[in-house]
Design a protein around this motif. Structure first.
Motif, PDB file in Angstrom:
ATOM      1  N   GLY A  82      19.570  10.941  16.213  1.00  0.00           N
ATOM      2  CA  GLY A  82      18.803  11.779  17.059  1.00  0.00           C
ATOM      3  C   GLY A  82      17.159  11.468  16.706  1.00  0.00           C
ATOM      4  O   GLY A  82      15.981  11.110  17.620  1.00  0.00           O
ATOM      5  N   ILE A  83      16.713  11.335  15.499  1.00  0.00           N
ATOM      6  CA  ILE A  83      15.364  10.870  14.733  1.00  0.00           C
ATOM      7  C   ILE A  83      15.101   9.675  15.303  1.00  0.00           C
ATOM      8  O   ILE A  83      13.759   9.673  15.893  1.00  0.00           O
ATOM      9  N   LEU A  84      16.060   8.587  15.304  1.00  0.00           N
ATOM     10  CA  LEU A  84      15.551   7.362  15.681  1.00  0.00           C
ATOM     11  C   LEU A  84      15.190   7.581  17.192  1.00  0.00           C
ATOM     12  O   LEU A  84      14.282   6.729  17.619  1.00  0.00           O
ATOM     13  N   TYR A  85      16.061   8.288  17.889  1.00  0.00           N
ATOM     14  CA  TYR A  85      15.608   8.139  19.424  1.00  0.00           C
ATOM     15  C   TYR A  85      14.089   8.887  19.835  1.00  0.00           C
ATOM     16  O   TYR A  85      13.620   8.404  20.512  1.00  0.00           O
ATOM     17  N   ILE A  86      13.792   9.940  18.897  1.00  0.00           N
ATOM     18  CA  ILE A  86      12.698  10.451  18.959  1.00  0.00           C
ATOM     19  C   ILE A  86      11.528   9.409  18.894  1.00  0.00           C
ATOM     20  O   ILE A  86      10.585   9.445  19.499  1.00  0.00           O
ATOM     21  N   THR A  87      11.704   8.539  17.648  1.00  0.00           N
ATOM     22  CA  THR A  87      10.814   7.598  17.434  1.00  0.00           C
ATOM     23  C   THR A  87      10.813   6.432  18.530  1.00  0.00           C
ATOM     24  O   THR A  87       9.551   5.973  18.876  1.00  0.00           O
ATOM     25  N   TYR A  88      11.939   6.187  19.068  1.00  0.00           N
ATOM     26  CA  TYR A  88      11.955   5.375  20.356  1.00  0.00           C
ATOM     27  C   TYR A  88      10.972   5.621  21.447  1.00  0.00           C
ATOM     28  O   TYR A  88      10.166   4.950  22.022  1.00  0.00           O
ATOM     29  N   PHE A  89      11.228   7.234  21.777  1.00  0.00           N
ATOM     30  CA  PHE A  89      10.536   7.645  22.816  1.00  0.00           C
ATOM     31  C   PHE A  89       8.940   7.673  22.506  1.00  0.00           C
ATOM     32  O   PHE A  89       8.204   7.483  23.383  1.00  0.00           O
ATOM     33  N   LEU A  90       8.598   7.908  21.303  1.00  0.00           N
ATOM     34  CA  LEU A  90       7.223   7.958  20.909  1.00  0.00           C
ATOM     35  C   LEU A  90       6.590   6.522  21.032  1.00  0.00           C
ATOM     36  O   LEU A  90       5.503   6.147  21.660  1.00  0.00           O
ATOM     37  N   TYR A  91       7.434   5.251  20.862  1.00  0.00           N
ATOM     38  CA  TYR A  91       6.941   4.126  20.842  1.00  0.00           C
ATOM     39  C   TYR A  91       6.948   3.618  22.279  1.00  0.00           C
ATOM     40  O   TYR A  91       5.876   3.007  22.550  1.00  0.00           O
ATOM     41  N   GLY A  92       7.770   4.257  23.174  1.00  0.00           N
ATOM     42  CA  GLY A  92       7.896   3.744  24.474  1.00  0.00           C
ATOM     43  C   GLY A  92       6.572   4.530  25.142  1.00  0.00           C
ATOM     44  O   GLY A  92       5.798   3.880  25.897  1.00  0.00           O
ATOM     45  N   ALA A  93       6.260   5.525  24.873  1.00  0.00           N
ATOM     46  CA  ALA A  93       5.012   6.181  25.444  1.00  0.00           C
ATOM     47  C   ALA A  93       3.569   5.635  24.948  1.00  0.00           C
ATOM     48  O   ALA A  93       2.966   5.326  25.813  1.00  0.00           O
ATOM     49  N   ALA A  94       3.824   5.017  23.674  1.00  0.00           N
ATOM     50  CA  ALA A  94       2.487   4.486  23.156  1.00  0.00           C
ATOM     51  C   ALA A  94       2.514   3.060  23.711  1.00  0.00           C
ATOM     52  O   ALA A  94       1.375   2.731  24.307  1.00  0.00           O
ATOM     53  N   ARG A  95       3.421   2.346  24.134  1.00  0.00           N
ATOM     54  CA  ARG A  95       3.545   0.966  24.853  1.00  0.00           C
ATOM     55  C   ARG A  95       2.912   1.416  26.422  1.00  0.00           C
ATOM     56  O   ARG A  95       1.992   0.507  26.888  1.00  0.00           O
ATOM     57  N   ASP A  96       3.270   2.371  27.101  1.00  0.00           N
ATOM     58  CA  ASP A  96       2.809   2.668  28.505  1.00  0.00           C
ATOM     59  C   ASP A  96       1.360   2.945  28.494  1.00  0.00           C
ATOM     60  O   ASP A  96       0.449   2.831  29.193  1.00  0.00           O
ATOM     61  N   LEU A  97       1.012   3.872  27.240  1.00  0.00           N
ATOM     62  CA  LEU A  97      -0.404   4.208  27.120  1.00  0.00           C
ATOM     63  C   LEU A  97      -1.245   3.121  26.927  1.00  0.00           C
ATOM     64  O   LEU A  97      -2.420   2.953  27.696  1.00  0.00           O
ATOM     65  N   ARG A  98      -0.678   2.069  26.418  1.00  0.00           N
ATOM     66  CA  ARG A  98      -1.721   0.659  25.984  1.00  0.00           C
ATOM     67  C   ARG A  98      -1.801   0.002  27.189  1.00  0.00           C
ATOM     68  O   ARG A  98      -2.592  -0.716  27.424  1.00  0.00           O
ATOM     69  N   ASP A  99      -0.709  -0.121  28.202  1.00  0.00           N
ATOM     70  CA  ASP A  99      -0.964  -0.827  29.327  1.00  0.00           C
ATOM     71  C   ASP A  99      -1.824  -0.423  30.139  1.00  0.00           C
ATOM     72  O   ASP A  99      -2.416  -1.314  30.609  1.00  0.00           O
ATOM     73  N   VAL A 100      -1.934   0.801  30.425  1.00  0.00           N
ATOM     74  CA  VAL A 100      -2.917   1.525  31.325  1.00  0.00           C
ATOM     75  C   VAL A 100      -4.350   1.241  30.560  1.00  0.00           C
ATOM     76  O   VAL A 100      -5.480   1.085  31.396  1.00  0.00           O
ATOM     77  N   GLY A 101      -4.477   1.525  29.325  1.00  0.00           N
ATOM     78  CA  GLY A 101      -5.876   1.395  28.593  1.00  0.00           C
ATOM     79  C   GLY A 101      -6.264  -0.091  28.829  1.00  0.00           C
ATOM     80  O   GLY A 101      -7.311  -0.568  28.850  1.00  0.00           O
ATOM     81  N   GLY A 102      -5.196  -1.078  28.468  1.00  0.00           N
ATOM     82  CA  GLY A 102      -5.544  -2.432  28.759  1.00  0.00           C
ATOM     83  C   GLY A 102      -6.156  -3.056  30.123  1.00  0.00           C
ATOM     84  O   GLY A 102      -7.061  -3.632  30.264  1.00  0.00           O
ATOM     85  N   LEU A 103      -5.224  -2.419  31.224  1.00  0.00           N
ATOM     86  CA  LEU A 103      -5.823  -2.467  32.584  1.00  0.00           C
ATOM     87  C   LEU A 103      -7.245  -2.004  32.989  1.00  0.00           C
ATOM     88  O   LEU A 103      -7.891  -2.771  33.539  1.00  0.00           O
ATOM     89  N   LEU A 104      -7.426  -0.799  32.473  1.00  0.00           N
ATOM     90  CA  LEU A 104      -8.686  -0.250  32.729  1.00  0.00           C
ATOM     91  C   LEU A 104      -9.887  -1.170  31.981  1.00  0.00           C
ATOM     92  O   LEU A 104     -10.919  -1.072  32.550  1.00  0.00           O
ATOM     93  N   VAL A 105      -9.622  -1.352  30.944  1.00  0.00           N
ATOM     94  CA  VAL A 105     -10.865  -2.021  30.143  1.00  0.00           C
ATOM     95  C   VAL A 105     -11.182  -3.546  30.755  1.00  0.00           C
ATOM     96  O   VAL A 105     -12.152  -3.545  30.792  1.00  0.00           O
ATOM     97  N   THR A 106      -9.990  -3.992  31.298  1.00  0.00           N
ATOM     98  CA  THR A 106     -10.132  -5.353  31.648  1.00  0.00           C
ATOM     99  C   THR A 106     -10.676  -5.223  33.039  1.00  0.00           C
ATOM    100  O   THR A 106     -11.599  -6.224  33.416  1.00  0.00           O
ATOM    101  N   SER A 107     -10.451  -4.303  33.862  1.00  0.00           N
ATOM    102  CA  SER A 107     -10.761  -4.305  35.260  1.00  0.00           C
ATOM    103  C   SER A 107     -12.052  -3.554  35.479  1.00  0.00           C
ATOM    104  O   SER A 107     -12.716  -3.854  36.462  1.00  0.00           O
ATOM    105  N   VAL A 108     -12.195  -2.398  35.210  1.00  0.00           N
ATOM    106  CA  VAL A 108     -13.058  -1.421  35.642  1.00  0.00           C
ATOM    107  C   VAL A 108     -14.066  -0.988  34.478  1.00  0.00           C
ATOM    108  O   VAL A 108     -15.252  -0.986  34.654  1.00  0.00           O
ATOM    109  N   TYR A 109     -13.549  -0.507  33.326  1.00  0.00           N
ATOM    110  CA  TYR A 109     -14.323   0.041  32.165  1.00  0.00           C
ATOM    111  C   TYR A 109     -14.403  -0.849  31.213  1.00  0.00           C
ATOM    112  O   TYR A 109     -14.139  -0.693  29.967  1.00  0.00           O
ATOM    113  N   ASN A 110     -15.096  -2.168  31.317  1.00  0.00           N
ATOM    114  CA  ASN A 110     -15.225  -3.177  30.394  1.00  0.00           C
ATOM    115  C   ASN A 110     -16.294  -2.799  29.192  1.00  0.00           C
ATOM    116  O   ASN A 110     -16.109  -3.487  28.136  1.00  0.00           O
TER     117      ASN A 110
END
Length: 370
Positions: A82-110
């Motif tokens: 269960g603890i490992l799954y919680i860590t996995y979900f936090l990692y998944g959230a962080a990856r998707d957050l980095r995705d949107v941050g990467g696109l916005l910085v690249t395209s609009v808010y450089n």
């Protein structure tokens, strides 16, 4: 857990937004080149099987994953998983957050630091999650329609601009089945459909749980056809080679739109699409981690919203030095982290459940005969 119920449409829209998430904008299945659509289709079939496993295990116990894993594996091993799954979900959230941050910085808010963009998004998500699952479900009803409308307008502009060349999709299976099959597992089967395992924490909120299988399966099929179409559209405009090497191929496709020198630069459609998808995907991963921890340690989930938000933001910052490293790590994580939590552990749990039932049946038959 909260004492609320979400409607069938809210559950369906949450699943659709989660699955489209970042996949609709980033290159998806492009390792199969022209046959990416076929790799996505085959991945969808595996995704349906995986979702049935998640659904079956939930319906068997009617508890969140962190609870029924203890019933299956015992208290201490189940607690560890269960603890490992919680860590996995936090990692998944962080990856998707980095995705949107990467696109916005690249395209609009450089000129804007990426951490500022990601911090604002985490704060918005944290506020919604603090208000509860019902608010997230109501938001999904609205933004699913918004995303569909954005897709319709974007596709109409691309088709009317005359930049589509369907012959770029030919020949089908020009390089044989090998590139397709290598792309299917673990790429198009685990991402995004294997990640649906986090809905094990949202299924308890569904008002009519008997509809969960139909709703989930239909969302997987619909999202896969949308992704097949989007990927094929990118190939017909850019060619398989450019799609494979591009970070955000849909962004490039839309940027080429030029209708009578009047309708141009409609990149905002792609940016808004990614923002909506990444918002909900990050929120659902984030929420699954919160509810999992609240369930394991018997605390009020609202007390975990802010601390877990800080963890997600911290992970998103340190996850990679730059976006290319972020993408490389993502490819590696599909082979290891995502495969482990989305495929191997659920399949192992299912086998253990079947073995327990088999032994119980045999023991009862022996007792009856004696």
């Amino acid at each position: 857990m909260e004492k609320v119920k979400i409607s069938s449409y809210q559950f369906f829209s949450l699943m659709m937004l989660f699955q489209l998430g970042t996949a609709v904008v980033v290159g998806f299945g492009v390792n199969a080149k022209k046959d990416a659509w076929l790799a996505i289709f085959l991945g969808m079939i595996i995704g349906l099987v995986l979702y049935y496993i998640y659904y079956y295990l939930f319906m068997l116990y009617l508890k969140p994953l962190t609870s029924y894993v203890q019933d299956i594996l015992g208290k201490y091993l189940g607690l560890l998983i269960g603890i490992l799954y919680i860590t996995y979900f936090l990692y998944g959230a962080a990856r998707d957050l980095r995705d949107v941050g990467g696109l916005l910085v690249t395209s609009v808010y450089n000129q804007t630091p990426m951490i500022v963009i990601m911090m604002l998004m985490v704060l918005a998500i944290a506020y919604v999650l603090y208000k509860g699952m019902l608010i997230l479900g109501r938001l999904s009803e609205i933004y699913f329609i918004v995303m569909i409308l954005l897709g319709m307008f974007g596709n109409a502009f691309v088709l009317l601009s005359g930049i589509v060349d369907v012959t770029k999709l030919l020949p089908v299976l020009g390089e044989g089945w090998k590139p397709v099959l290598k792309t299917v597992f673990p790429l198009t089967s685990v991402f995004p459909w294997g990640e649906v395992i986090c809905f094990s924490f949202i299924l308890p909120y569904l008002q009519y749980k008997e509809k969960a299988l139909k709703l989930g399966a239909s969302s997987i099929v619909l999202s896969s056809f949308i992704l097949m179409y989007t990927t094929s559209l990118n190939v017909t405009v850019l060619g398989a080679g450019l799609v494979e090497t591009s970070t955000f191929p849909l962004f490039i496709t839309v940027s080429l739109v030029n209708i009578y020198e009047f309708i141009q630069r409609i990149d905002a459609i792609v940016v808004l699409t990614l923002f909506i998808g990444a918002f909900f995907k990050t929120a659902i991963f984030y929420y699954a981690a919160i509810i999992g921890a609240a369930d394991l340690f018997r605390v009020d989930y609202k007390k975990l919203v802010l601390p877990f938000g800080i963890i997600v933001l911290f992970l998103a910052v340190i996850i990679a030095k730059d976006y290319s490293e972020h993408i490389e790590e993502g490819q590696a994580s599909l082979l290891t982290i995502h495969g482990l939590f989305a495929v191997y552990i659920p399949v192992a749990l299912l086998l253990i459940v079947f073995l327990k039932k088999l032994f119980k049946k045999e023991n009862s038959e022996i007792n009856q005969t004696t």
